[in-house]
Design a protein around this motif. Structure first.
Motif, PDB file in Angstrom:
ATOM      1  N   THR A 157      46.335  45.161  48.022  1.00  0.00           N
ATOM      2  CA  THR A 157      44.965  44.669  48.038  1.00  0.00           C
ATOM      3  C   THR A 157      44.456  44.514  46.612  1.00  0.00           C
ATOM      4  OG1 THR A 157      42.782  45.031  49.012  1.00  0.00           O
ATOM      5  CG2 THR A 157      43.906  46.970  48.137  1.00  0.00           C
ATOM      6  N   GLY A 158      43.560  43.562  46.413  1.00  0.00           N
ATOM      7  CA  GLY A 158      42.938  43.397  45.106  1.00  0.00           C
ATOM      8  C   GLY A 158      43.492  42.238  44.302  1.00  0.00           C
ATOM      9  N   PRO A 159      42.790  41.885  43.226  1.00  0.00           N
ATOM     10  CA  PRO A 159      43.146  40.699  42.442  1.00  0.00           C
ATOM     11  C   PRO A 159      44.462  40.822  41.681  1.00  0.00           C
ATOM     12  CG  PRO A 159      41.337  41.931  41.406  1.00  0.00           C
ATOM     13  CD  PRO A 159      41.552  42.532  42.750  1.00  0.00           C
ATOM     14  N   LEU A 160      44.953  42.061  41.458  1.00  0.00           N
ATOM     15  CA  LEU A 160      46.216  42.208  40.724  1.00  0.00           C
ATOM     16  C   LEU A 160      47.376  41.536  41.456  1.00  0.00           C
ATOM     17  CD1 LEU A 160      47.614  43.394  38.241  1.00  0.00           C
ATOM     18  CD2 LEU A 160      47.987  45.510  39.534  1.00  0.00           C
ATOM     19  N   LEU A 161      47.304  41.486  42.798  1.00  0.00           N
ATOM     20  CA  LEU A 161      48.376  40.847  43.571  1.00  0.00           C
ATOM     21  C   LEU A 161      48.522  39.383  43.164  1.00  0.00           C
ATOM     22  CD1 LEU A 161      47.768  42.132  47.218  1.00  0.00           C
ATOM     23  CD2 LEU A 161      49.457  42.949  45.577  1.00  0.00           C
ATOM     24  N   ILE A 162      47.382  38.701  43.047  1.00  0.00           N
ATOM     25  CA  ILE A 162      47.398  37.278  42.699  1.00  0.00           C
ATOM     26  C   ILE A 162      47.944  37.086  41.286  1.00  0.00           C
ATOM     27  CG2 ILE A 162      45.964  35.220  42.429  1.00  0.00           C
ATOM     28  CD1 ILE A 162      46.237  36.211  45.308  1.00  0.00           C
ATOM     29  N   SER A 188      34.299  37.378  50.309  1.00  0.00           N
ATOM     30  CA  SER A 188      33.257  36.345  50.191  1.00  0.00           C
ATOM     31  C   SER A 188      31.853  36.943  50.252  1.00  0.00           C
ATOM     32  CB  SER A 188      33.435  35.291  51.291  1.00  0.00           C
ATOM     33  OG  SER A 188      33.276  35.884  52.565  1.00  0.00           O
ATOM     34  N   LYS A 189      31.717  38.149  50.842  1.00  0.00           N
ATOM     35  CA  LYS A 189      30.397  38.799  50.890  1.00  0.00           C
ATOM     36  C   LYS A 189      29.921  39.224  49.508  1.00  0.00           C
ATOM     37  CE  LYS A 189      30.944  40.890  55.501  1.00  0.00           C
ATOM     38  NZ  LYS A 189      31.165  42.187  56.194  1.00  0.00           N
ATOM     39  N   GLU A 190      30.841  39.288  48.558  1.00  0.00           N
ATOM     40  CA  GLU A 190      30.522  39.861  47.242  1.00  0.00           C
ATOM     41  C   GLU A 190      30.253  38.783  46.179  1.00  0.00           C
ATOM     42  OE1 GLU A 190      30.025  42.930  46.891  1.00  0.00           O
ATOM     43  OE2 GLU A 190      30.927  43.758  48.714  1.00  0.00           O
ATOM     44  N   VAL A 191      29.877  37.574  46.609  1.00  0.00           N
ATOM     45  CA  VAL A 191      29.692  36.480  45.653  1.00  0.00           C
ATOM     46  C   VAL A 191      28.668  36.829  44.579  1.00  0.00           C
ATOM     47  CG1 VAL A 191      28.824  34.131  45.410  1.00  0.00           C
ATOM     48  CG2 VAL A 191      30.422  34.687  47.250  1.00  0.00           C
ATOM     49  N   LEU A 192      27.544  37.415  44.968  1.00  0.00           N
ATOM     50  CA  LEU A 192      26.496  37.726  43.987  1.00  0.00           C
ATOM     51  C   LEU A 192      26.998  38.713  42.934  1.00  0.00           C
ATOM     52  CD1 LEU A 192      23.240  37.975  46.151  1.00  0.00           C
ATOM     53  CD2 LEU A 192      23.918  36.181  44.549  1.00  0.00           C
ATOM     54  N   ALA A 193      27.732  39.738  43.379  1.00  0.00           N
ATOM     55  CA  ALA A 193      28.259  40.725  42.421  1.00  0.00           C
ATOM     56  C   ALA A 193      29.269  40.066  41.488  1.00  0.00           C
ATOM     57  CB  ALA A 193      28.898  41.886  43.170  1.00  0.00           C
ATOM     58  N   LEU A 194      30.074  39.151  42.011  1.00  0.00           N
ATOM     59  CA  LEU A 194      31.088  38.498  41.187  1.00  0.00           C
ATOM     60  C   LEU A 194      30.450  37.603  40.119  1.00  0.00           C
ATOM     61  CD1 LEU A 194      33.705  37.535  43.947  1.00  0.00           C
ATOM     62  CD2 LEU A 194      33.852  39.391  42.287  1.00  0.00           C
ATOM     63  N   TYR A 356      30.110  47.056  35.764  1.00  0.00           N
ATOM     64  CA  TYR A 356      30.290  47.885  36.960  1.00  0.00           C
ATOM     65  C   TYR A 356      29.781  47.190  38.220  1.00  0.00           C
ATOM     66  CZ  TYR A 356      32.305  52.143  35.141  1.00  0.00           C
ATOM     67  OH  TYR A 356      33.178  53.048  34.622  1.00  0.00           O
ATOM     68  N   ARG A 357      28.725  46.378  38.083  1.00  0.00           N
ATOM     69  CA  ARG A 357      28.280  45.611  39.259  1.00  0.00           C
ATOM     70  C   ARG A 357      29.384  44.654  39.691  1.00  0.00           C
ATOM     71  NH1 ARG A 357      23.206  45.576  36.522  1.00  0.00           N
ATOM     72  NH2 ARG A 357      23.606  43.521  35.620  1.00  0.00           N
ATOM     73  N   PHE A 358      30.066  44.031  38.725  1.00  0.00           N
ATOM     74  CA  PHE A 358      31.184  43.136  39.033  1.00  0.00           C
ATOM     75  C   PHE A 358      32.323  43.932  39.668  1.00  0.00           C
ATOM     76  CE2 PHE A 358      35.267  41.332  37.680  1.00  0.00           C
ATOM     77  CZ  PHE A 358      35.157  40.023  38.137  1.00  0.00           C
ATOM     78  N   ARG A 359      32.655  45.050  39.055  1.00  0.00           N
ATOM     79  CA  ARG A 359      33.760  45.873  39.554  1.00  0.00           C
ATOM     80  C   ARG A 359      33.481  46.399  40.967  1.00  0.00           C
ATOM     81  NH1 ARG A 359      39.105  46.527  39.036  1.00  0.00           N
ATOM     82  NH2 ARG A 359      39.449  47.868  40.816  1.00  0.00           N
ATOM     83  N   GLY A 360      32.200  46.701  41.224  1.00  0.00           N
ATOM     84  CA  GLY A 360      31.839  47.234  42.537  1.00  0.00           C
ATOM     85  C   GLY A 360      32.204  46.290  43.668  1.00  0.00           C
ATOM     86  N   ALA A 361      32.203  44.988  43.393  1.00  0.00           N
ATOM     87  CA  ALA A 361      32.565  44.006  44.423  1.00  0.00           C
ATOM     88  C   ALA A 361      33.980  44.263  44.920  1.00  0.00           C
ATOM     89  CB  ALA A 361      32.443  42.596  43.857  1.00  0.00           C
ATOM     90  N   PHE A 362      34.916  44.502  43.982  1.00  0.00           N
ATOM     91  CA  PHE A 362      36.309  44.732  44.380  1.00  0.00           C
ATOM     92  C   PHE A 362      36.486  46.109  45.022  1.00  0.00           C
ATOM     93  CE2 PHE A 362      36.620  41.530  41.013  1.00  0.00           C
ATOM     94  CZ  PHE A 362      37.301  40.554  41.713  1.00  0.00           C
ATOM     95  N   ASP A 363      35.764  47.096  44.510  1.00  0.00           N
ATOM     96  CA  ASP A 363      35.882  48.434  45.097  1.00  0.00           C
ATOM     97  C   ASP A 363      35.443  48.420  46.559  1.00  0.00           C
ATOM     98  OD1 ASP A 363      36.856  49.487  42.768  1.00  0.00           O
ATOM     99  OD2 ASP A 363      34.938  50.291  42.079  1.00  0.00           O
ATOM    100  N   ARG A 364      34.329  47.760  46.829  1.00  0.00           N
ATOM    101  CA  ARG A 364      33.835  47.734  48.207  1.00  0.00           C
ATOM    102  C   ARG A 364      34.759  46.923  49.117  1.00  0.00           C
ATOM    103  NH1 ARG A 364      29.014  47.278  45.252  1.00  0.00           N
ATOM    104  NH2 ARG A 364      29.160  45.013  45.277  1.00  0.00           N
TER     105      ARG A 364
END
Length: 461
Positions: A157-162, A188-194, A356-364
């Motif tokens: 899971t996560g962007p490292l796979l890509i 896709s729910k995390e667009v604002l955080a991204l 951290y707001r950006f990172r929180g998107a991936f954590d959630r």
């Protein structure tokens, strides 16, 4: 400046600390177990090479910048590479091992920037040669310049796979597919955080476009079930996951592969912080981490913690945390600069909150689910050092084990040389699954952190 300042770790956080202090004329000693500074992400290949076509231009640029920083500040940074910190000897002294020779290093101020480690997820076949964690694949590609296989499958899971899929493909590996356990809807729910880091988001979309252009399938809501082979990996079984990441084994898909990359998250490498007797706490995403204040200062006044070992969040966050920690010490040692430094700290902490707001998107979106605990079968080995199988852990819990100490004494998990780096997190998750959150505690780190060979003691007699 007469103070002895030591930084443990020459990754993004450690070198950020050392170079920031150097800019203020402060000398440091940086200790790292690798032959080069930069950490896994930025140290580049061990041997000289003219080109690295498997890495994107942006990463190659950052690797070059990292090495240029080392040269620029070499007058103020004593870099001790291939040196391991075995633990504390006294309040302000570390025991080091370099080429099996022991030494002591005194410090007045200590910065811990020891990075992170990948979480191992046991499943049938996970010990076969050819099954690797994604960070290990990156080490072979970036530092060893080794192509680790010919036909690869990536799960986790996560962007490292890509990112790893793109790097493998550029290195000439046939990537058979990427299987991310998280449904795309959750991302896709995390667009604002991204949008807190639009440039990084665009770079991620560019990597996705690369995979699509080369017809490499990416399936969300899918994950690993098992791996099979003879002497080495030959095939991989993946399946759709439900919302709890339980595999639907009625819809298994078998894929021929000699390389399986597995990446279900990271944990902070906080063992030295624990041995230093710093206050620690359990973080939902990073595991056991040292308690720090807004200036990265730990529960001991002269010890700072920064980067992934303080809370896993990636290289960019580690660099900012390193700058904050270093400037905090500059303000203490050079009070005439305190006003100017406070303004810099305010800006850096503002940047950190945005990161951290950006990172929180991936954590959630990528938070591990309990369904992964159902992957190992009764005879699947959980603790590689002591060869403890899942059935032994099942039996111990059935007989009343409710905490890590009892589980360790009953089964010998975490008693090997790695001290639970591989099996510890499975045990934490398993005890939590059984409802023992409050009772479970944590495995205590032992001194020394790495085994000391007898040859190292010959000169000590």
């Amino acid at each position: 400046m007469s103070e002895s300042i030591v930084v443990v770790g020459a990754g993004p956080a450690g070198m950020s600390i050392a170079t920031t202090l150097s800019e203020h004329g402060i000398r440091t000693t940086v200790v790292d177990e690798s032959p080069k500074a930069g950490g896994v992400i930025y140290r580049g290949p061990w041997r000289t090479t003219q080109t690295m076509p498997h890495l994107d231009e942006n990463l190659q640029k950052k690797i070059r910048l990292q090495q240029e920083l080392v040269v620029k500040h070499q007058a103020n940074i004593q870099l001790q590479t291939e040196t391991r910190v075995l633990g504390p000897l006294a309040n302000n002294q570390l025991l080091l091992s370099h080429h099996d020779k022991l030494s002591q290093l005194d410090f007045d101020y200590l910065f811990l920037a020891t990075g992170c480690q990948e979480r191992s997820i046991p499943f049938p076949g996970w010990q076969l040669p050819g099954v690797m964690l994604t960070g290990g694949i990156q080490l072979q590609l970036k530092s060893g310049l080794v192509r680790p296989g010919h036909q690869a499958v990536l799960t986790g899971t996560g962007p490292l796979l890509i990112l790893v899929a793109c790097q493998l493909h550029r290195a000439g590996v046939a990537v058979q597919g990427v299987f991310d356990a998280t449904p795309f809807m959750e991302i896709s729910k995390e667009v604002l955080a991204l949008l807190n880091r639009p440039q990084v988001t665009l770079e991620g979309m560019s990597l996705m476009a690369y995979l699509k252009r080369h017809r490499i399938p990416v399936k969300y809501g899918w994950g690993i079930v098992k791996a099979e082979g003879g002497d080495t990996l030959e095939r991989v079984a993946v399946a759709p996951y439900n919302r709890n990441w339980e595999a639907d084994k009625q819809h298994l898909e078998w894929i021929d592969a000699d390389l399986l990359g597995v990446g279900y998250g990271f944990a902070s490498r906080s063992q030295l912080a624990q041995l230093m007797d710093l206050n620690v706490r359990v973080d939902e995403f990073s595991g056991l981490i040292p308690v720090t204040d807004a200036q990265q200062r730990s529960s001991r006044e002269n010890i700072f913690c920064a980067g992934d070992s303080a809370r896993f969040a990636g290289a960019d966050v580690a660099i900012v945390e390193g700058q904050i920690a270093a400037l905090s010490l500059v303000a203490e040692l050079k009070p005439e600069k305190a006003t100017d430094i406070q303004a810099q700290l305010t800006e850096l902490q503002k940047t950190l909150r945005r990161y951290y707001r950006f990172r929180g998107a991936f954590d959630r979106a990528n938070q591990r689910k309990k369904g992964l605990l159902q992957l190992p079968e009764p005879d699947t080995v959980i603790c590689r050092c002591e060869q403890v199988k899942r059935s032994a852990i099942d039996q111990a819990i059935h007989e009343g084990c409710r905490d890590t100490v009892s589980l360790k004494m009953r089964t010998r998990v975490t008693m090997g040389d790695c001290q639970g780096k591989t099996c510890g997190h499975y045990c934490y998750d398993r005890l939590a699954q059984e409802g023992f959150h409050n009772e479970q505690g944590h495995f205590r780190t032992r001194f020394p952190l790495d085994p000391i060979p007898f040859s190292a003691m010959e000169d000590e007699a």
